[in-house]
Design a protein around this motif. Structure first.
Motif, short mmCIF file in Angstrom:
data_model
loop_
_atom_site.label_atom_id
_atom_site.label_comp_id
_atom_site.label_asym_id
_atom_site.label_seq_id
_atom_site.Cartn_x
_atom_site.Cartn_y
_atom_site.Cartn_z
N LYS A 101 0.83 -1.21 0.00
CA LYS A 101 0.00 0.00 0.00
C LYS A 101 0.86 1.26 0.00
CE LYS A 101 -4.33 -1.50 2.19
NZ LYS A 101 -5.22 -1.28 3.35
N ASP B 52 2.36 1.61 -3.45
CA ASP B 52 1.32 1.93 -4.43
C ASP B 52 0.85 3.38 -4.29
OD1 ASP B 52 -0.58 1.06 -6.52
OD2 ASP B 52 -2.08 1.43 -4.96
N ASN C 128 1.11 5.00 -7.59
CA ASN C 128 -0.26 5.11 -8.11
C ASN C 128 -0.51 4.08 -9.21
OD1 ASN C 128 -2.86 6.21 -8.11
ND2 ASN C 128 -2.37 7.62 -9.80
N THR D 288 -2.26 1.15 -8.95
CA THR D 288 -3.64 0.63 -8.96
C THR D 288 -4.66 1.74 -8.88
OG1 THR D 288 -3.82 0.40 -6.54
CG2 THR D 288 -2.79 -1.42 -7.74
N GLN D 289 -4.22 2.98 -8.95
CA GLN D 289 -5.11 4.15 -8.93
C GLN D 289 -6.05 4.13 -7.71
OE1 GLN D 289 -7.01 4.13 -12.79
NE2 GLN D 289 -5.17 4.84 -13.84
N VAL E 106 -7.10 1.59 -5.85
CA VAL E 106 -7.86 0.38 -5.55
C VAL E 106 -7.24 -0.38 -4.38
CG1 VAL E 106 -8.58 -1.88 -6.44
CG2 VAL E 106 -8.73 0.15 -7.91
N LEU E 107 -5.92 -0.52 -4.36
CA LEU E 107 -5.25 -1.26 -3.30
C LEU E 107 -5.44 -0.60 -1.94
CD1 LEU E 107 -3.53 -3.77 -2.84
CD2 LEU E 107 -1.49 -2.38 -3.18
N THR F 247 3.11 -5.52 -19.11
CA THR F 247 2.78 -5.41 -17.68
C THR F 247 3.94 -5.68 -16.73
OG1 THR F 247 2.09 -7.74 -17.58
CG2 THR F 247 0.41 -6.10 -18.16
#
Length: 434
Positions: free
Chosen positions: A125, A128, A132, A134-135, A137-138, A222
């Motif tokens: 988290k 992330d 950014n 997962t924009q 979501v996580l 990816t």
């Protein structure tokens, strides 16, 4: 790639001590433990575990070993991964998910996977939030809501033990050790065998994941982002992926896994013992079987331990079955919470102390004869009907399947060739090459 993302702290540099403010190590006579002990303070932390049939006394042996090492002045930690209260009764103290100091030099902890889920998630988290990826979501995932899935127990056991023994480091970056000995009492022998083989098996998966990331369109698209998330989560407090190529990261992870895998064959870091009830034939048969399974998983067995039978003849018969392994006896210990541990430890004979101290000899599990072009695999506990042999990679390696384990044997360059025959004799599989 999924393995690295879901379980990033397998390779974690964050070795924050689980245990603090430990007492100065003292031996049974109260004297401070000095470096002239068999287990020098300069040597790496040793992980010790026990294999055997359920009910054969693995937990009892683990507690006895922990008590013995602590009585010798070694800083010892007993790690259990079960809700069974047997260890607590034998230790005479309450063991929780937080560290518990039970006596001089001896601490204990109970692993609870539902709590261990939180750390790797929180690490990802934080990364992330910066990347950014997962924009957001996580960030919405609440760790306390996540349940334990099959397979997670073994993975998170590996993570917890890694923090205590630091198998993945080399001598140049090794952190100061918290313990001399870590005794692990796992959920079951099968799970412990999976744990022993996890790093070597992970190397197989890593090879194929890397190939997919480099040779497929979706992998090339990816992989760089996922690698960056995984790597920065791992190294949250000690660096970032800036300036590192994907090749650099793949190579570093491969080196980490290779070092960790090699540790399970290093007696200075890992010891594994068989435990049995010498009066029960099924317990003896299971121990023999697990001997072979341990070799298949990629480690050595240091010796066999049995709880003291009433008959000397039984002892001799069992010792012969496990030759060339050293065989030693442990005193009978009930589950009464008031065990006279001082008396039990005093009753250990020298052969048992030598075995627990790894003063042993073991035969290599694989031998190569370049003149005869044969490979001999020592496979106790199996018969020929249970062994399957495969060959891939143009004759450069063998794949041996037995005991629900697959093992790759890399052949020396001068022995590359096709298998033309194999026979099973006296617990050995002898493979002939052309």
């Amino acid at each position: 790639m999924a393995f690295c993302v879901l379980y990033p702290s397998l390779f974690s540099e964050n070795l924050t001590p689980l245990f603090r403010n430990l007492r100065v190590p003292r031996g049974r006579n109260g004297a401070r433990f000095m470096a002239n002990s068999r287990e020098s303070s300069q040597s790496p932390t040793k992980l010790v575990t026990f294999l055997g049939k359920g009910g054969s006394g693995k937990t009892t042996a683990a507690v006895l070993a922990a008590k013995y090492y602590a009585s010798e002045g070694l800083r010892t930690c007993l790690v259990i991964h079960s809700q069974d209260p047997t260890a607590e009764q034998l230790m005479g103290c309450k063991i929780g998910s937080a560290p518990t100091e039970c006596s001089d030099n001896l601490s204990a902890v109970k692993l609870e996977t539902s709590k261990m889920l939180l750390e790797p998630l929180n690490r990802m988290k934080k990364v992330d939030a910066r990347l950014n990826l997962t924009q957001g979501v996580l960030q919405g995932v609440v760790g306390e809501e996540l349940g334990v899935l099959p397979g997670m127990d073994s993975i998170f056991s590996a993570l917890a033990l890694q923090k205590l023994v630091n198998f993945r480091s080399d001598e140049r970056n090794a952190a100061p050790k918290e313990f001399d000995m870590v005794i692990y009492d796992g959920i079951s022998t099968e799970e412990t065998l999976r744990l022993i083989g996890v790093t070597e098996r992970a190397r197989w998966y890593l090879k194929y994941m890397r190939s997919m990331s480099e040779k497929t369109d979706i992998g090339r698209l990816t992989s760089p982002s996922l690698l960056k998330l995984a790597y920065d989560s791992i190294n949250l407090n000690s660096g970032s992926s800036e300036g590192k190529t994907s090749t650099d990261i793949w190579n570093e992870v491969e080196q980490i896994l290779e070092r960790a895998s090699a540790s399970f064959t290093d007696l200075s870091k890992f010891r594994c013992y068989l435990v049995m009830d010498p009066m029960r034939s099924v317990s003896i048969s299971s121990a023999l079987r697990y001997w072979g399974c341990a070799i298949q998983a990629g480690t050595h067995i240091c010796g066999a331990l049995g709880f003291n039978p009433q008959s000397y003849a039984v002892t001799q018969e069992v010792a012969e079955k496990f030759s060339p392994l050293s065989f030693a006896l442990l005193p009978y210990i009930g589950t009464d919470p008031f065990v006279e541990w001082e008396t039990k430890l005093d009753s250990l004979d020298q052969s048992t102390k030598d075995l627990l101290g790894a003063n042993i000899y073991f035969r290599p599990s694989v031998t190569f004869d370049s003149l005869q072009k044969t490979v001999t695999l020592f496979m106790p506990g199996f018969d020929k009907s249970e062994v399957k042999l495969y060959q891939y990679r143009g004759g450069s390696e063998l794949l041996v399947e037995a005991g629900d384990q697959r093992r790759i044997i890399k052949l020396p360059p001068n022995m590359h060739g096709k298998v033309i025959g194999a026979k099973f004799t006296d617990r050995n599989l002898v493979v002939k090459l052309r």
